[in-house]
Design a protein around this motif. Structure first.
Motif, PDB file in Angstrom:
ATOM      1  N   LYS A   1       1.266   6.359  -7.239  1.00  0.00           N
ATOM      2  CA  LYS A   1       0.025   6.809  -7.882  1.00  0.00           C
ATOM      3  C   LYS A   1       0.130   8.240  -8.386  1.00  0.00           C
ATOM      4  CE  LYS A   1      -2.420   8.374  -3.719  1.00  0.00           C
ATOM      5  NZ  LYS A   1      -3.565   8.068  -2.825  1.00  0.00           N
ATOM      6  N   TYR A   2       1.145   8.973  -7.927  1.00  0.00           N
ATOM      7  CA  TYR A   2       1.305  10.366  -8.346  1.00  0.00           C
ATOM      8  C   TYR A   2       2.090  10.516  -9.649  1.00  0.00           C
ATOM      9  CZ  TYR A   2      -0.661  11.464  -3.836  1.00  0.00           C
ATOM     10  OH  TYR A   2      -1.511  11.538  -2.770  1.00  0.00           O
TER      11      TYR A   2
ATOM     12  N   GLN B   1       0.831  -1.201   0.000  1.00  0.00           N
ATOM     13  CA  GLN B   1       0.000   0.000   0.000  1.00  0.00           C
ATOM     14  C   GLN B   1       0.869   1.257   0.000  1.00  0.00           C
ATOM     15  OE1 GLN B   1      -3.187   0.160   2.848  1.00  0.00           O
ATOM     16  NE2 GLN B   1      -3.840   2.168   2.162  1.00  0.00           N
TER      17      GLN B   1
ATOM     18  N   ASN C   1      -4.776  11.818 -16.623  1.00  0.00           N
ATOM     19  CA  ASN C   1      -4.799  11.219 -15.279  1.00  0.00           C
ATOM     20  C   ASN C   1      -5.542   9.881 -15.291  1.00  0.00           C
ATOM     21  OD1 ASN C   1      -4.093  11.261 -12.516  1.00  0.00           O
ATOM     22  ND2 ASN C   1      -6.114  12.036 -11.959  1.00  0.00           N
TER      23      ASN C   1
ATOM     24  N   GLN D   1       3.061   3.484 -15.685  1.00  0.00           N
ATOM     25  CA  GLN D   1       2.801   3.203 -14.277  1.00  0.00           C
ATOM     26  C   GLN D   1       3.534   1.956 -13.791  1.00  0.00           C
ATOM     27  OE1 GLN D   1      -1.693   3.591 -14.474  1.00  0.00           O
ATOM     28  NE2 GLN D   1      -1.226   4.589 -12.512  1.00  0.00           N
TER      29      GLN D   1
ATOM     30  N   TYR E   1       2.069   1.837  -3.498  1.00  0.00           N
ATOM     31  CA  TYR E   1       1.022   2.416  -4.334  1.00  0.00           C
ATOM     32  C   TYR E   1       0.780   3.882  -3.989  1.00  0.00           C
ATOM     33  CZ  TYR E   1      -3.226   3.738  -6.544  1.00  0.00           C
ATOM     34  OH  TYR E   1      -4.137   4.445  -7.288  1.00  0.00           O
ATOM     35  N   GLU E   2       0.742   4.197  -2.698  1.00  0.00           N
ATOM     36  CA  GLU E   2       0.474   5.580  -2.284  1.00  0.00           C
ATOM     37  C   GLU E   2       1.553   6.539  -2.772  1.00  0.00           C
ATOM     38  OE1 GLU E   2      -2.322   6.638  -1.113  1.00  0.00           O
ATOM     39  OE2 GLU E   2      -3.190   4.650  -0.795  1.00  0.00           O
TER      40      GLU E   2
ATOM     41  N   ARG F   1      -3.623  -1.858 -13.299  1.00  0.00           N
ATOM     42  CA  ARG F   1      -4.301  -2.670 -12.293  1.00  0.00           C
ATOM     43  C   ARG F   1      -3.326  -3.763 -11.862  1.00  0.00           C
ATOM     44  NH1 ARG F   1      -6.579   1.301 -12.980  1.00  0.00           N
ATOM     45  NH2 ARG F   1      -8.772   1.652 -13.534  1.00  0.00           N
TER      46      ARG F   1
ATOM     47  N   SER G   1      -4.697   6.693 -15.245  1.00  0.00           N
ATOM     48  CA  SER G   1      -4.309   5.694 -14.247  1.00  0.00           C
ATOM     49  C   SER G   1      -4.840   4.295 -14.563  1.00  0.00           C
ATOM     50  CB  SER G   1      -4.782   6.130 -12.854  1.00  0.00           C
ATOM     51  OG  SER G   1      -4.331   7.440 -12.565  1.00  0.00           O
TER      52      SER G   1
END
Length: 196
Positions: A41-42, A34, A48, A129, A37-38, A53, A50
């Motif tokens: 994600k930026y 997590q 945007n 990503q 990802y946090e 998955r 994103s």
């Protein structure tokens, strides 16, 4: 001109980082994933959008199903890694655009109403990503072992649906014994950069 990023961080993320081929048995926690990802994600994506998955493979049953579709040389390290991530592009990413672009919610229909357009955009932006994800794994003090040696159709059938396209499989964990192959050469600045 020097970089703003200190040399230790440069080494952690790039200059000393390598693709890991062996892993220790130290677990990778949900909290670590997590946190990765946090952070990542930026990273920028077009509109945007994103589209990345991630399917995390932790169970023995899931691992057995995955390894069946990996290339022979990738099977032992995939079995040994504490965590394996299947990275895929969501070709229906446009459904999230009204929330991700509240200032321009009509982008969903104005630009991405046709499936071939979405597939092309999702592939490029999810690949961006995926690169951020690998750097994020390194930022967490873990090693990443990204792989594209597999039966893509088999993995997609086993783990994904028709709206998701497999990009890569990434083994994640603390590096094990003899984890690194020797560093391979890179192209020089002058071989890559042209000024006009």
């Amino acid at each position: 001109m020097s970089l703003a990023l200190d040399p230790a961080a440069q080494a952690l993320l790039f200059t000393e980082a390598r693709t890991a081929n062996t892993f220790s048995d130290e677990p990778v926690t949900d909290e670590q994933v997590q946190a990765i990802y946090e952070l990542v994600k930026y990273g920028p994506t077009a509109f945007n959008q994103s589209p990345l998955r991630v399917v995390l493979v932790r169970s023995e049953e899931g691992r057995a199903r995955l390894v069946e579709h990996m290339a022979e040389g990738n099977r032992p390290k995939t079995l040994a890694a504490p965590l394996v991530a299947i990275l895929a592009a969501d070709n229906e990413f446009h459904e999230e655009l009204p929330a991700l672009m509240p200032h321009f919610p009509q982008a969903k229909d104005a630009f991405f109403s046709e499936r071939p357009v979405r597939e092309q955009s999702a592939a490029l932006n999810a690949a961006l990503q995926a690169a951020y994800f690998i750097v994020g794994v390194r930022a967490a003090g873990l090693a990443a072992g990204p792989m594209t040696g597999f039966d893509a159709a088999g993995i997609e059938k086993e783990f994904l649906d028709a709206d998701h396209k497999l990009l890569m499989v990434v083994n994640i964990g603390k590096p094990g014994e003899d984890a690194w192959f020797p560093r391979l050469p890179r192209l020089s600045y002058d071989e890559v950069v042209t000024t006009v």
